[in-house]
Design a protein around this motif. Structure first.
Motif, short mmCIF file in Angstrom:
data_model
loop_
_atom_site.label_atom_id
_atom_site.label_comp_id
_atom_site.label_asym_id
_atom_site.label_seq_id
_atom_site.Cartn_x
_atom_site.Cartn_y
_atom_site.Cartn_z
N VAL A 62 0.85 -1.20 0.00
CA VAL A 62 0.00 0.00 0.00
C VAL A 62 0.88 1.25 0.00
O VAL A 62 0.85 2.06 0.93
CB VAL A 62 -0.97 0.00 1.20
N SER A 63 1.68 1.39 -1.04
CA SER A 63 2.64 2.48 -1.12
C SER A 63 2.51 3.21 -2.45
O SER A 63 2.13 2.63 -3.47
CB SER A 63 4.07 1.95 -0.96
N ILE A 64 2.85 4.49 -2.41
CA ILE A 64 2.96 5.31 -3.61
C ILE A 64 4.38 5.86 -3.65
O ILE A 64 4.79 6.58 -2.73
CB ILE A 64 1.94 6.46 -3.63
N VAL A 65 5.12 5.52 -4.67
CA VAL A 65 6.52 5.91 -4.79
C VAL A 65 6.67 6.82 -6.00
O VAL A 65 6.13 6.53 -7.08
CB VAL A 65 7.44 4.68 -4.92
N GLN A 66 7.40 7.90 -5.82
CA GLN A 66 7.64 8.85 -6.90
C GLN A 66 9.01 8.61 -7.51
O GLN A 66 10.01 8.52 -6.80
CB GLN A 66 7.55 10.29 -6.38
N PHE A 67 9.07 8.53 -8.83
CA PHE A 67 10.32 8.40 -9.57
C PHE A 67 10.52 9.69 -10.36
O PHE A 67 9.69 10.05 -11.20
CB PHE A 67 10.29 7.20 -10.51
N SER A 68 11.60 10.37 -10.08
CA SER A 68 11.91 11.65 -10.73
C SER A 68 13.09 11.46 -11.66
O SER A 68 14.23 11.24 -11.21
CB SER A 68 12.21 12.71 -9.68
N TYR A 94 0.80 9.47 -14.00
CA TYR A 94 1.49 10.75 -14.13
C TYR A 94 1.38 11.59 -12.86
O TYR A 94 2.12 12.56 -12.71
CB TYR A 94 0.91 11.55 -15.30
N SER A 95 0.48 11.24 -11.97
CA SER A 95 0.25 12.03 -10.76
C SER A 95 0.08 11.11 -9.56
O SER A 95 -0.08 9.89 -9.70
CB SER A 95 -0.99 12.91 -10.92
N LYS A 96 0.09 11.71 -8.38
CA LYS A 96 -0.04 10.93 -7.16
C LYS A 96 -1.43 10.33 -7.03
O LYS A 96 -1.61 9.26 -6.44
CB LYS A 96 0.29 11.79 -5.95
N SER A 121 16.01 19.79 -16.76
CA SER A 121 14.60 19.58 -16.48
C SER A 121 14.37 18.16 -15.98
O SER A 121 15.21 17.29 -16.15
CB SER A 121 13.76 19.85 -17.73
N SER A 122 13.20 17.93 -15.36
CA SER A 122 12.89 16.60 -14.83
C SER A 122 11.42 16.30 -15.06
O SER A 122 10.60 17.19 -15.21
CB SER A 122 13.21 16.52 -13.33
N VAL A 123 11.11 15.01 -15.11
CA VAL A 123 9.73 14.55 -15.23
C VAL A 123 9.49 13.52 -14.13
O VAL A 123 10.39 12.80 -13.73
CB VAL A 123 9.45 13.95 -16.63
N ASP A 124 8.24 13.46 -13.65
CA ASP A 124 7.92 12.60 -12.52
C ASP A 124 6.88 11.55 -12.92
O ASP A 124 5.96 11.83 -13.70
CB ASP A 124 7.36 13.43 -11.36
N PHE A 125 7.04 10.36 -12.35
CA PHE A 125 6.09 9.27 -12.51
C PHE A 125 5.83 8.68 -11.13
O PHE A 125 6.70 8.72 -10.24
CB PHE A 125 6.63 8.20 -13.46
N PHE A 126 4.64 8.11 -10.96
CA PHE A 126 4.24 7.59 -9.66
C PHE A 126 3.82 6.14 -9.79
O PHE A 126 3.00 5.78 -10.65
CB PHE A 126 3.09 8.41 -9.09
N LEU A 127 4.39 5.31 -8.92
CA LEU A 127 4.08 3.88 -8.90
C LEU A 127 3.20 3.59 -7.69
O LEU A 127 3.55 3.93 -6.56
CB LEU A 127 5.35 3.05 -8.84
#
Length: 618
Positions: A62-68, A94-96, A121-127
């Motif tokens: 039950v986790s949400i991990v952000q990859f930047s 693409y979002s939390k 620049s950076s882009v974010d993804f959420f697992l």
């Protein structure tokens, strides 16, 4: 002797201590709210052609991990971010928050993000791991230039706007793989200048459900070079969409699928997909699922052995068995076509009809006594097995046999030719038929219990007769031998250049081999006094973290690329050497460990260690 034994015990106790420590820190545990930075510093789009940068992580329940993904070069036009989980579904967004049409769910996921032409620049993804247990995840980022086709950019069916992933579905007979058309720069409406797409397919070792093989197979299908080396191209057919491929399902044998989009000299790779054509978490992936069918399979083992060795000698028994087998097979096909019965009922009714046909054929021999007529069924059945084997070996994948008329005309013709060639010699034909048919009947149960795929020689013929869409499927069987470790090997790195870090790694490996030979314990027959017993050695060497332009050597997020070093240390010094690392940070260290045990030596190769984005090379 007592002293030597004590030293040996001490050495192995120390080795056990090191192994326990390495096991505790062997993966990065990601918990809810963690942010993992994946800088693409030094990532050269012009040289790497979309080579993946990534690693394997353990995501908590039950986790949400952000990859930047950061430090993006201005030449990068878009990034394909992919996440692969073994057996259990996760979500990539693409979002939390999970917003409709902004996330995908499954085991082989991918999203595309267009980047700004601004350095840094950076882009974010959420697992999102919604499961109540840990899930191993392999994530990777692939950067592409401006003129490269965008995988899934002309999506019309999938849930997200740009779909770089493949959609895999399966049933008991067919595996279906769908993709979406790639977009080309300057063609906003996907009407002209379409990219060429090639579809590839490969297998892993039968009955291998390990996560190691799963991730290795996926990693070997992430670049155009590795895909063409490890997989077979599957051409399009005129019966279905060029974006779809259908395959015969080999339950329990993992298959990996990939799509490559090309436009001139520019190449991009879709997110690969993997399936076992079954769910190992809920069933055994066996073709025979009921106790009755498994008992029947065991009976066939002894019947086949009896028929192979003594079939011609006990002629009346042979007549009954041939009538039973042929009658049961035909009955099973007809029942599947004209009646909607569940599998256990179908098998039971087919067996009863087969026994009845066996009695009839025995009476035909008793009342007619014609050798030609009695041997005809044996040769026809042999012709069926021979022709089914030919189609299984590759004939069925030619386009002209996808027509039902062509298929059954060719199949019947080959079966009759085999029978007519054997009929003139009645006795020899009967002996050969009994030997071959009995041997195949003996092999089928063995094949089932060891998890092989020879049973599909006849299963595929039954599917062709009973499953309407099976004519659209590629047979493409997984030919494997016991000596093979996997049909899809892990990608091998390029030949090291002189003076490069790869060359240093190769030199270090040779040095390790020299140490191993020099410290080999004396064996019976060794007379050289230079051979001496010693404590096991521990070799600590960082993995080469990846050099731009070298395919098949993945990097590690946030890891610099210093020169490779090697050290050969006595085992007793390892605990003291690793102890300071335990106090560096509360974050878990990442140590990819490979343990190899050889006669006389024990080596542990530590590839890299990471804590708070600081890399320790030992």
């Amino acid at each position: 002797m007592c002293t030597g034994m004590s030293s040996s015990k001490l050495a192995y106790l120390q080795l056990l201590q090191v192994l326990l420590y390495l096991n505790a820190v062997s993966s990065i545990n990601l918990t809810d709210g963690d942010v993992l930075k994946m800088p693409l510093t030094g990532y050269d789009v012009g040289r790497q052609f979309g080579e993946a940068e990534g690693d394997i992580f353990l995501v908590m329940p039950v986790s949400i991990v952000q990859f930047s993904v950061g430090n993006i070069d201005p030449s990068v036009h878009f990034i394909v971010f992919q996440a692969h989980s073994h057996l259990h579904n996760v979500s990539l967004s693409y979002s939390k928050e999970l917003v409709q049409h902004r996330y995908v769910n499954g085991t082989n996921l991918g999203l595309v993000e267009m980047t700004k032409s601004v350095s840094g620049s950076s882009v974010d993804f959420f697992l999102h791991n919604a499961n109540d247990f840990n899930v191993s995840i392999f994530v990777a980022a692939q950067a592409y230039g401006k003129n490269v086709p965008i995988p899934g950019g002309c999506n019309m069916e999938f849930s997200v706007e740009v779909a770089p992933f493949l959609r895999v579905s399966y049933d008991s007979s067919i595996v279906t793989v769908d993709s979406q058309r790639a977009a080309v720069a300057g063609d906003q409406y996907c009407e002209t200048h379409l990219a060429d797409q090639k579809v590839y397919h490969a297998y892993v070792t039968e009955r291998d459900f390990s996560s190691e093989t799963y991730f290795a197979a996926l990693r070997s299908m992430m670049s155009d070079t590795n895909i063409s080396r490890h997989a077979q191209e599957i051409p399009a057919t005129g019966l279905i969409s060029p974006l779809r491929r259908m395959y015969s399902a080999y339950s329990g044998t993992g298959s990996v699928h990939a799509v490559v989009a090309t436009r001139g000299d520019f190449v991009s790779v879709y997110v690969p997909a993997f399936t076992y054509a079954c769910d190992p978490t809920t069933d055994s992936c066996d073709v025979l699922k009921t106790p009755f069918s498994k008992v029947l399979c065991a009976v066939v083992l002894f019947v086949g052995l009896l028929m192979c060795l003594f079939g011609h000698k006990f002629f009346k028994t042979e007549m009954f068995l041939l009538g039973c087998i042929s009658g049961g097979l035909v009955a099973h096909i007809l029942i599947s076509i004209f009646f909607d019965l569940n599998y256990p009922v179908n098998v039971t009714v087919s067996l009863v009809i087969g026994a009845f046909m066996g009695v009839i054929w025995l009476y035909v021999w008793c009342f007619c006594g014609s050798p030609v007529l009695s041997v005809l069924l044996a040769t026809l059945t042999l012709g069926f097995i021979f022709t089914a084997t030919m189609f299984y070996a590759g004939i069925a994948d030619y386009n002209f046999v996808q027509s039902d008329l062509n298929f059954w005309a060719l199949f019947s013709g080959l079966m009759l030719i085999v029978s007519l060639l054997l009929i003139p010699s009645n006795m020899k034909a009967n002996i050969v038929s009994c030997a071959v048919l009995g041997a195949y009947a003996f092999i089928i149960p063995v094949d089932h219990y060891i998890g092989s795929n020879l049973k599909y020689i006849t299963v595929n013929m039954i599917r062709r007769a009973t499953v309407p869409d099976f004519k659209k499927a590629f047979i493409n069987p997984p030919f494997q031998f016991k000596a093979e470790q996997a049909a899809v090997p892990s990608p091998s790195p390029a030949e090291p250049l002189a003076g490069s870090e790869e060359a240093a790694a190769a030199a270090a490996a040779q040095e390790v081999a020299g140490y191993r030979e020099a410290t080999r314990a004396p064996r019976r027959g060794d007379q050289s006094p230079s051979r001496r017993a010693g404590l096991p050695l521990v070799v600590l060497r960082p993995r080469h973290a990846g050099v731009p332009g070298v395919p098949g050597v993945p990097g590690v997020p946030g890891v610099a690329r210093p020169a490779v070093q090697a050290a050969v240390l006595p085992l007793g010094a390892v605990a003291d050497l690793l102890a300071p690392l335990r106090r560096v940070s509360d974050r878990p260290l990442h140590l990819a460990v490979q343990l190899r045990v050889v006669v006389g030596d024990i080596f542990i190769v530590i590839f890299n260690a990471e804590a708070n984005n600081t890399v320790f090379y030992l």
